[in-house]
Structure formats: structure tokens, C-alpha cells
Motif scaffolding. Sequence first.
Motif, PDB file in Angstrom:
ATOM      1  N   GLY A 207      -5.675   0.566  -0.202  1.00 15.35           N
ATOM      2  CA  GLY A 207      -4.855  -0.444   0.490  1.00 15.35           C
ATOM      3  C   GLY A 207      -5.273  -0.598   1.941  1.00 15.35           C
ATOM      4  O   GLY A 207      -5.236  -1.690   2.510  1.00 15.35           O
TER       5      GLY A 207
ATOM      6  N   ARG B 187       0.842  -1.199   0.000  1.00 11.47           N
ATOM      7  CA  ARG B 187       0.000   0.000   0.000  1.00 11.47           C
ATOM      8  C   ARG B 187       0.878   1.250   0.000  1.00 11.47           C
ATOM      9  O   ARG B 187       1.762   1.387   0.841  1.00 11.47           O
TER      10      ARG B 187
ATOM     11  N   ASN C 273      -3.169   4.557  -1.315  1.00  9.87           N
ATOM     12  CA  ASN C 273      -3.222   4.584   0.136  1.00  9.87           C
ATOM     13  C   ASN C 273      -4.548   4.081   0.732  1.00  9.87           C
ATOM     14  O   ASN C 273      -4.583   3.076   1.451  1.00  9.87           O
TER      15      ASN C 273
END
Length: 322
Positions: A214, A108, A211
Amino acid sequence: MTRIAIVEGDGIGHEVIPVARRVLEQLHPEYEYFDVDVGYGRWERTGCPCTDPDIAELKTADAILFGAITTPPMKDYQSVVLRIRKALDLYANIRPVKNKDLDILIVRENTEGLYSGIEELTSDRATTLRVVSRKGSQRIIRKAIELARQRNGLLTIGHKANVIKSDVFFRDICLAEAKAAGISYNDKFIDALSLDLLQHPKNYSVVVTTNMFGDILSDVAAYLVGGLGLVPSANIGDHYALFEPVHGSAPDIAGKNIANPIAAVRSASMLLHHLGDYHGSASVEAAIDHVLRKGICTRDMGGSAGTREFGDALVQSLQGAK
Ligand code: NAD
Ligand code: IPM
Ligand code: MN
């Protein structure tokens, strides 16, 4: 001297991190361990959750073991976790979702996207800027390619390029890098990917995404391996590294000695691996398996062991393995 910063944080961080710390101390009594008190509890006591000197202290560690920090949904409270990730530029958040049948790595991006912190609130509108930079995308896809190569596995790129232009940008950078690297890869829309991951988990090896996707995907994927109490993570940058469970401070079960410490202990195992102690790292994983095989587990896994009792059994198993 190897120095480990310990941040228990809030809630069950005070229960699971002491177990992970005991495990580290058992294997490495020669390391120096030092506590850094940051978080919501610190804010309640002092009015400040984390200072610049705290960040400077964290930067002196060879690695950080981190519990979880409560983020109250208040307008002016800045998340301490996000502040630390940004300050230490921990751009790769690696979340292994693993059991005896599965081995998936969620990679991520950890510093930008919807977590850019560039926001505006007026009485009529709230705006969050989703920043996807070339530098941010390149460094996360390169990390994901490196990990896919190490395990000779498929790399899946998760995005929402059908709707969001910043994800067209992310996808195209990822596809170009993966193609140039000569590895096997594919890409999927993140919504379809989320269901397919649950239905056909064996089709996945490394999944890279932005971001917030994830963040959500890693909690969803925890379902495959028994829940949040089991999934660890590494936050890696070029200069610093922080290891924490994927779960949060779990206020609903905090203080009851029922939290599962496995995610925290696995995070300690990832910390040892990062420091080059591959044998220690593997022996922690083996000790967890050994204790579980004896039928000792916490309530979330159907057992009755307390957090501390699970820790006792783990340390005993490590002593026996010496
Ligand atoms: P959470 O992960 O804390 O809890 C979600 C659910 O999973 C809860 O029912 C909890 O009891 C259960 N759970 C979590 N960890 C467990 C464990 N080890 N053993 C057994 N059960 C476990 O998520 P939340 O409730 O959405 O968030 C609580 C707080 O934690 C919020 O303030 C949030 O911002 C914060 N948070 C912090 C971090 C971090 O510091 N890295 C990560 C996630 C959430
Ligand atoms: C996580 C958490 C954090 C995140 C929050 C608490 C800022 O959910 O580590 O998964 O969204 O990254
Ligand atoms: Mn999360």
C-alpha cells in the motif's frame, strides 16, 4: 473543546503544515491547536526523536495534523511515524487519489506486514518478519468494505498470493469477508495491479492491500493526479486519528518555499470530515479548486506560486466564500 495536535515534523513539514493550519484556524478559530515537536530535528537537538510523554500528549488530541518526518537510514533509529501509528493503533491508512475524472481510495493495512518491526541483523543475514494476522486482516478488509459500500464501488484486493504464504492468508480472509458482505469485488496480484491501475484507473474504486504494498502503490498512484504534492491521507484507529500527506519531508526542496501544500491542506480537509464538519471539509476542497482555476499553483504543477503565496490565496478564497 476540540483539540488539534499539530506535528510539523521535518523538512517541508515546516512549510506545508503552517498553510494547512491557517486553513483550519480560518474555519475553526474556536478549536485549540497545540504543537508537538517530534522527529529527526528534535533528535538532532536532544538525542531523542519522540518520548512516551509525546505519545501521551498526542493521545489527548481529538485529531492530529501531521507533516512528515525524516527517517535517516541508520541501523538503530526507530521511525517516529511508525511508532506513532503503532502506539495509537492507527490500523487503516486511507489514501484518496482523486481529481475531476478519478476517485480511487487506497486502503492500506497500517500496523503489521513487513512493518512488524520484528527484525534480526547478524553479520551474514538480515531478516524481517512479515506478520499478517487474522485480526489485522479482518479489521482492514472490514474498513475497506465499509468504504466500498458508501460509494457503491468495486473493491479490489491486492496481494502476492502466488508467492507469499502470508498473502494467501490475507487474500482468503479478504475474499471471505467480501463475499459475505455481498459487495462487488475482485482480486489481483499487486505487480499486475500496479500497472493496470495506471493504464485503466477508471476500473478502480477501492483498493485494499497490505502495509508495504500500500505504501508503494500510493506513491505510484499519485502519478495519476499530478504527483505527491497532491495526495492526502488519513490514519484511522478505533480511538485516534492522524492526518498527513502521503509525501515525506522532501529534503531536496525543503526551505525553498516551493513545496506544494495541497496534500497537507487536503489532509486537513479529511480531518474536518472525520470530526463531522462535512461543510468545512468540502469548502476546503472547493477553495483549492478555486485557487487552481485562477492559475495559481506551485512549481510541481507548472506554476510559480510559492508555498506561502498559495496559502495566502487559499485563505483569501475561504474568506470570500464565507
Ligand atoms: P518524499 O515524498 O519526501 O519526496 C519524493 C519526491 O517528491 C522528492 O523529489 C520531493 O521533492 C517531491 N515532493 C514530495 N512532496 C512534495 C510536495 N509537497 N511538493 C512538491 N514536491 C514534493 O520522499 P523521499 O525523498 O523518499 O523521502 C524523504 C524523507 O521523508 C525520508 O527520510 C523518508 O523516510 C521520509 N518520509 C516520511 C514520511 C512521513 O513522515 N509520513 C513519508 C514519506 C517519506
Ligand atoms: C509513508 C512513508 C512511511 C511509510 C515511512 C516514512 C515510514 O513512506 O507514510 O508513506 O512507509 O509508511
Ligand atoms: Mn510512502
